[in-house]
Design an enzyme around this catalytic site. Structure first.
Site, short mmCIF file in Angstrom:
data_model
loop_
_atom_site.label_atom_id
_atom_site.label_comp_id
_atom_site.label_asym_id
_atom_site.label_seq_id
_atom_site.Cartn_x
_atom_site.Cartn_y
_atom_site.Cartn_z
N LYS A 114 -7.71 5.75 2.52
CA LYS A 114 -8.78 6.35 1.71
C LYS A 114 -10.06 6.60 2.48
O LYS A 114 -10.79 7.55 2.18
CB LYS A 114 -9.12 5.42 0.53
CG LYS A 114 -8.19 5.53 -0.63
CD LYS A 114 -8.80 4.85 -1.85
CE LYS A 114 -7.90 4.81 -3.04
NZ LYS A 114 -8.39 3.92 -4.09
N LYS A 196 3.02 8.09 -3.22
CA LYS A 196 3.14 7.35 -4.48
C LYS A 196 2.43 8.11 -5.60
O LYS A 196 1.49 8.87 -5.34
CB LYS A 196 2.60 5.93 -4.32
CG LYS A 196 1.11 5.83 -4.30
CD LYS A 196 0.63 4.40 -4.38
CE LYS A 196 -0.89 4.49 -4.43
NZ LYS A 196 -1.64 3.35 -4.18
N LYS A 199 -3.37 8.29 -9.78
CA LYS A 199 -4.27 8.94 -10.74
C LYS A 199 -5.16 9.95 -10.04
O LYS A 199 -5.60 10.92 -10.61
CB LYS A 199 -5.22 7.91 -11.37
CG LYS A 199 -4.54 6.71 -11.94
CD LYS A 199 -5.57 5.74 -12.50
CE LYS A 199 -5.45 4.41 -11.78
NZ LYS A 199 -5.77 3.25 -12.53
P1 TYM Z 1 -4.63 0.26 -9.74
O1 TYM Z 1 -5.66 0.44 -10.80
O2 TYM Z 1 -4.53 1.31 -8.68
O3 TYM Z 1 -3.21 0.11 -10.38
C1 TYM Z 1 -2.93 -0.83 -11.41
C2 TYM Z 1 -1.53 -1.40 -11.22
O4 TYM Z 1 -0.56 -0.34 -11.18
C3 TYM Z 1 0.23 -0.44 -10.01
N1 TYM Z 1 0.58 0.91 -9.55
C4 TYM Z 1 1.83 1.34 -9.35
N2 TYM Z 1 3.02 0.73 -9.49
C5 TYM Z 1 4.12 1.47 -9.21
N3 TYM Z 1 4.09 2.77 -8.79
C6 TYM Z 1 2.91 3.41 -8.63
N4 TYM Z 1 2.89 4.67 -8.23
C7 TYM Z 1 1.71 2.69 -8.91
N5 TYM Z 1 0.40 3.03 -8.86
C8 TYM Z 1 -0.28 1.92 -9.25
C9 TYM Z 1 -0.65 -1.16 -8.99
O5 TYM Z 1 0.11 -1.77 -7.98
C10 TYM Z 1 -1.39 -2.14 -9.86
O6 TYM Z 1 -0.61 -3.31 -10.05
N6 TYM Z 1 -6.72 -3.11 -6.70
C11 TYM Z 1 -6.00 -2.94 -7.92
C12 TYM Z 1 -6.71 -3.49 -9.14
C13 TYM Z 1 -7.12 -4.93 -9.01
C14 TYM Z 1 -6.26 -6.06 -9.14
C15 TYM Z 1 -7.13 -7.20 -9.01
C16 TYM Z 1 -4.89 -6.22 -9.32
C17 TYM Z 1 -8.38 -5.39 -8.83
N7 TYM Z 1 -8.40 -6.76 -8.84
C18 TYM Z 1 -6.60 -8.48 -9.07
C19 TYM Z 1 -4.40 -7.52 -9.39
C20 TYM Z 1 -5.23 -8.63 -9.26
C21 TYM Z 1 -5.78 -1.45 -8.17
O7 TYM Z 1 -6.50 -0.62 -7.68
O8 TYM Z 1 -4.80 -1.16 -9.06
#
Ligand code: TYM
Length: 329
Positions: A114, A196, A199
């Site tokens: 990113k 992948k 959003k």
């Molecule tokens: P985020 O908001 O990008 O995504 C939320 C959750 O969705 C999963 N995910 C996917 N799983 C399968 N295929 C995909 N294409 C896909 N895109 C997203 C992500 O793995 C995630 O589980 N950094 C994290 C948010 C976060 C977090 C935390 C998670 C902040 N603090 C503490 C766990 C614990 C994030 O950006 O997820």
């Protein structure tokens, strides 16, 4: 009786939540709720690591909370709250920052993709995994259910916790572990199976949002790229089909092998048509609950306010313990 396992996970309130978020994460949070001590968080402080429109951000925070509830998180069984409602996250993040190496953060794949090399990128984006470690460690978390793309970040949280424990005593922080399902942990873009599903992706045909209506879902699946050949088979050399089969399997709750067997001798067109219906039907109950929540916004606001209150004693106990251990008592 054994102490219940503490589960913590989060999702950013940016863009529209998609079926990758659902299959890779939220669905598993909902399915694992029984018998565990669950905490789920709308991580708005993570969202501002890239520019956000204030009004849109505010709307997205509520929208993301609605999605989590509609997808099956029961506020009676799980704590659901907004990250910025608990100031302990940012405070613990600062302490963890002072125990994290620049080199560790430079190696994070998501940062490299990113922001690396761009002078305009915020320091927050670089530091993002430390805030995520604070989220997790603040709640003495045992398990972190996430998609595959977050594994490296959870491992960093483990490393930071291990370092702090070896310096200040092993009962300072609980060492968490990522829990990642074998299937569906990385749902790929419908327009490019090498990327992948995201959003932020350009071209809304690349993902299916959880709010997409039936016709939109049908159109996107019809347009989804497929591999060369004409048979429905699952394999590494057929990444587009493997992705579509994974989505099918998740929504139909059917083994990939069984689906492949059923489509022997049938073509892509028929498979895609059926897949679209499976997704439409799979999302229908979530969308019905979303409609109900849209009509009752006060409910979601109350759930989030209650959640922040329930999270407070856990967060402040951990922060107090850490501060004492390191001489900030
Ligand atoms: P985020 O908001 O990008 O995504 C939320 C959750 O969705 C999963 N995910 C996917 N799983 C399968 N295929 C995909 N294409 C896909 N895109 C997203 C992500 O793995 C995630 O589980 N950094 C994290 C948010 C976060 C977090 C935390 C998670 C902040 N603090 C503490 C766990 C614990 C994030 O950006 O997820």
């Amino acid at each position: 009786m054994d102490k219940k396992k503490r589960v913590f996970s989060g999702i950013q309130p940016s863009g529209s939540a998609h079926i990758g978020n659902y299959i890779g994460a939220i669905r598993n949070w909902a399915a694992g709720q029984e018998g565990k001590d669950n905490i789920f968080c709308v991580v708005d402080l993570h969202a501002i690591t890239v520019p956000q429109d204030p009004k849109e951000l505010e709307e997205n925070i509520l929208e993301t909370a609605k999605i989590i509830i509609a997808a099956g998180i029961d506020p009676e069984k799980s704590i659901l709250f907004v990250q910025s409602d608990r100031p302990e996250h940012a405070e613990l993040a600062w302490i963890l920052n002072c125990h994290t190496q620049m080199g560790e953060l430079s190696r994070m794949t998501q940062y490299k993709e990113k922001g690396e090399g761009k002078q305009s990128v915020s320091a927050g984006l670089f530091d993002y995994p430390v805030l995520m470690a604070a989220d997790i460690l603040l709640y003495d978390t045992d398990e972190v259910p996430v998609g595959d793309d977050q594994k490296q970040h959870v491992e960093l949280a483990r490393d930071i916790a291990g370092r702090i424990n070896s310096r200040y005593g092993k009962d300072t922080l609980v060492i968490p572990k990522p829990t990642i399902k074998k299937e569906g942990a990385r749902i790929m873009s419908l327009s490019d199976p090498k990327k992948k599903m995201a959003k932020s992706a350009k071209g809304e045909n690349s993902y299916i949002a959880l709010r997409d209506d039936a016709d939109t879902i049908r159109r996107k699946i019809k347009k989804a790229v497929t591999d060369s050949g004409s048979e429905i088979v699952y394999g590494k050399d057929k990444p587009a089909l493997a992705n579509l089969l994974t989505i099918y399997s998740a929504f139909a709750d059917e083994k990939i092998q069984d689906i492949v067997e059923r489509y022997k001798g049938k073509g892509y067109a028929e498979f895609k048509q059926d897949l679209a219906e499976v997704v439409v039907q799979g999302l229908a109950p979530i969308q019905a609950r979303l409609d109900d929540l849209d009509n009752d916004p006060g409910y979601v606001v109350k759930v989030l306010a209650d959640g922040a209150q329930k999270a407070a004693p856990i967060a402040s106990a951990t922060l107090g313990r850490v501060k004492n251990k390191i001489g900030l008592g």
